[in-house]
Design an enzyme around this catalytic site. Structure first.
Site, PDB file in Angstrom:
ATOM      1  N   GLU A  16      49.235  43.655  39.094  1.00  0.00           N
ATOM      2  CA  GLU A  16      49.196  42.099  39.424  1.00  0.00           C
ATOM      3  C   GLU A  16      48.443  41.110  38.303  1.00  0.00           C
ATOM      4  O   GLU A  16      47.158  42.306  37.393  1.00  0.00           O
ATOM      5  CB  GLU A  16      48.116  41.832  40.718  1.00  0.00           C
TER       6      GLU A  16
ATOM      7  N   GLU B 245      44.421  45.965  47.246  1.00  0.00           N
ATOM      8  CA  GLU B 245      42.783  44.933  46.909  1.00  0.00           C
ATOM      9  C   GLU B 245      42.495  44.768  47.669  1.00  0.00           C
ATOM     10  O   GLU B 245      41.452  44.963  48.683  1.00  0.00           O
ATOM     11  CB  GLU B 245      42.674  43.654  46.749  1.00  0.00           C
TER      12      GLU B 245
HETATM   13  C1  BG6 Z   1      44.977  38.993  44.428  1.00  0.00           C
HETATM   14  C2  BG6 Z   1      45.758  38.973  45.352  1.00  0.00           C
HETATM   15  O1  BG6 Z   1      44.248  38.152  44.496  1.00  0.00           O
HETATM   16  O2  BG6 Z   1      45.486  37.417  43.947  1.00  0.00           O
HETATM   17  C3  BG6 Z   1      47.129  38.194  45.911  1.00  0.00           C
HETATM   18  O3  BG6 Z   1      46.954  40.189  45.803  1.00  0.00           O
HETATM   19  C4  BG6 Z   1      46.788  36.637  45.230  1.00  0.00           C
HETATM   20  O4  BG6 Z   1      47.032  37.920  47.238  1.00  0.00           O
HETATM   21  C5  BG6 Z   1      46.499  36.764  43.724  1.00  0.00           C
HETATM   22  O5  BG6 Z   1      47.408  35.861  44.970  1.00  0.00           O
HETATM   23  C6  BG6 Z   1      45.937  35.454  43.085  1.00  0.00           C
HETATM   24  O6  BG6 Z   1      45.162  34.855  43.559  1.00  0.00           O
HETATM   25  P1  BG6 Z   1      45.000  33.470  44.358  1.00  0.00           P
HETATM   26  O7  BG6 Z   1      44.076  32.970  45.131  1.00  0.00           O
HETATM   27  O8  BG6 Z   1      45.837  32.809  43.323  1.00  0.00           O
HETATM   28  O9  BG6 Z   1      46.982  33.075  44.877  1.00  0.00           O
END
Ligand code: BG6
Length: 477
Positions: free
Chosen positions: A376, A175
């Site tokens: 993701e 990111e």
């Molecule tokens: C993304 C990141 O922004 O979202 C991850 O790359 C992160 O590291 C994921 O865990 C989900 O966000 P969160 O805050 O629910 O962990």
């Protein structure tokens, strides 16, 4: 059949959020190791030193370090073709500044990648996922200093050389455009020398922020170019958080504001990483924000030579942009925005928008015409045990199903999508809040926010569901 043969189905994690073993076998302290836990209403903090009696969730996380064989066996049972994880820079160079790498750290990842290969799972490795050595924050204010580029290169060349026969797919910075957001100041840029306080409140000047990002963009291009020259078998990707936004109304001013917002937040970094040069629209932004970047002729050559082979992004939610007052706001991944009346929100206030994924994939592919992976995606939710003792996470299945349908549609629209790795395929620590209670996994881990739990693993309903999705190449969902 929408998804092509060999489509890379799998899951994603990051070292700092699931490995634990924070000070074992020579590992140094990373930025994540100084982040406390928190909740939605009580933000996590970063401390300058490890405080007594403070809970740091990354220290134990879900202890993948000691459970990796069991976990990879479970991924294999689901039929994973690919597993996205990251290398913790501080396992290899504990402060980032050593001359020689830490053999025990190198050996750990070698064992992990070999274990994946044993099951025919392709590792997809992020070189930097919110895991900067804290010593570099103290000495250099993180990526604000140009010196960090060389240190990052040294680390990358070490791991490229060591894993050249085990890893084919690499991503440079997780990111990378997250560095434009406030949360990215700590997590991604590490521009928090001497800062002790809530992670969401850490900030730096636009000048420092965009200089630090420039250093990351140059570092990314350098390692991509090096990999292309020395390891032609590698496939090198970028990684962008795609924060889809819509104009809140058809007022042309909202449309223009949304365009401006999108250019800076969603397109700037990937335009550099895919096209190899700074887009012209950034000149005005820099001028209006008093940002003066020294981009040398050499930097320009580097950026041009280090363009990526494939585009990857995270996608969780969308929001709206408006120039009008009197609107409701919502939370989001790294950044929130204006509420969209047509969308539901998750328990953490992130707007659920599968159609936004289809729309975004089309936009990305129209712009770049290179293969895309969604690395993701997923639903952070409170998982509760039912009376039968099991976790029936139908809400997660519904979320993932709708997003897979959206990807299917995007493929039919003409997008060259090559893989999908939902986030936190095994429960892990949340990056934004530091909680364990925000779970994303197909696999439940018995670990809680007060530090208790025996680390045992169990399958949620989504485990068997995803297994069927993969076995049918996305047909059965
Ligand atoms: C993304 C990141 O922004 O979202 C991850 O790359 C992160 O590291 C994921 O865990 C989900 O966000 P969160 O805050 O629910 O962990």
């Amino acid at each position: 059949m929408a998804f092509k043969d060999g489509f890379l189905w799998g899951g994603a994690c990051a070292a700092n959020q699931f490995e634990g073993a924070w000070n074992i076998d020579g590992k140094g302290i990373s930025v994540a190791d100084l982040c406390t836990n928190g909740t939605k209403s009580n933000p996590k903090r970063i401390t300058t030193k490890i405080e007594d009696n403070t809970f740091y969730p990354s220290h134990e996380a879900i202890d993948f370090y000691h459970h990796y064989k069991e976990d990879i066996a479970l991924f294999a049972q689901m039929g994973f073709k690919v597993f996205r994880t990251s290398i913790n820079w501080t396992r290899i160079y504990p402060t980032g500044m050593e001359e020689e790498p830490n053999e025990k750290g190198l050996k750990f990842y070698e064992d992990v990648f070999k274990e994946c290969k044993k099951y025919g799972i392709e590792p997809l490795v992020t070189l930097s996922h919110y895991e900067m050595p804290y010593a570099l924050v103290e000495k250099y204010n993180g990526w604000a200093s140009v010196e960090v580029i060389l240190l990052f290169e040294k680390y990358c060349y070490t791991v490229f050389d060591r894993y050249k026969d085990l890893v084919k797919y690499w991503l440079t910075f997780n990111e990378i455009n997250g560095g434009i957001t406030k949360l990215g100041t700590v997590l991604s840029l590490g521009c928090v020398k001497d800062y002790n306080g809530p992670v969401v409140e850490a900030d730096c000047s636009p000048q420092t922020r965009f200089e630090a990002l420039h250093h990351q963009l140059v570092a990314s291009a350098k390692v991509v170019a090096y990999a292309h020259k020395n390891y032609p078998q590698f496939k090198m990707g970028n990684m962008n958080v795609f924060l889809t936004s819509y104009p809140r109304t058809c007022d042309p001013l909202d449309v223009l504001e949304n365009q401006r917002h999108n250019r800076v937040l969603n397109w700037f970094c990937s335009d550099v990483q895919v096209r190899g040069e700074y887009p012209s629209y950034m000149n005005r932004f820099f001028k209006e924000n008093d940002v003066n970047l020294k981009i040398s002729e050499m930097d320009k050559v580097i950026l041009k030579e280090g363009t990526v082979d494939f585009y990857t992004c995270s996608y969780y939610m969308s929001s709206c942009i408006t120039t009008h007052d009197d609107v409701e706001t919502v939370e989001g991944n790294l950044a929130g925005g204006v509420k969209n009346p047509y969308l539901e929100v998750s328990a953490w206030g992130w707007q659920i928008d599968p159609d936004g994924l289809r729309y975004s994939l089309n936009e990305i592919y129209d712009r770049y015409q290179i293969p895309i992976m969604v690395v993701e995606n997923g639903l952070g939710a409170y998982d509760k045990r039912s009376d039968d003792g099991k976790i029936h996470d139908t809400y997660r299945i519904d979320y993932l199903r709708s997003h897979i349908e959206a990807m299917e549609n995007a493929v039919e629209d003409g997008v060259d999508l090559i893989g999908y790795t939902p986030w936190g395929c095994i429960d892990l620590v949340s990056a934004s809040t530091g909680e364990m209670a925000k779970r994303h996994g197909f696999i439940y881990v018995n670990k809680f926010d007060d530090g208790t739990g025996d680390y045992s693993r169990e399958r949620k309903d989504s485990f068997n569901w995803y297994k069927k999705v993969i076995a049918s190449n996305g047909k059965e969902k």
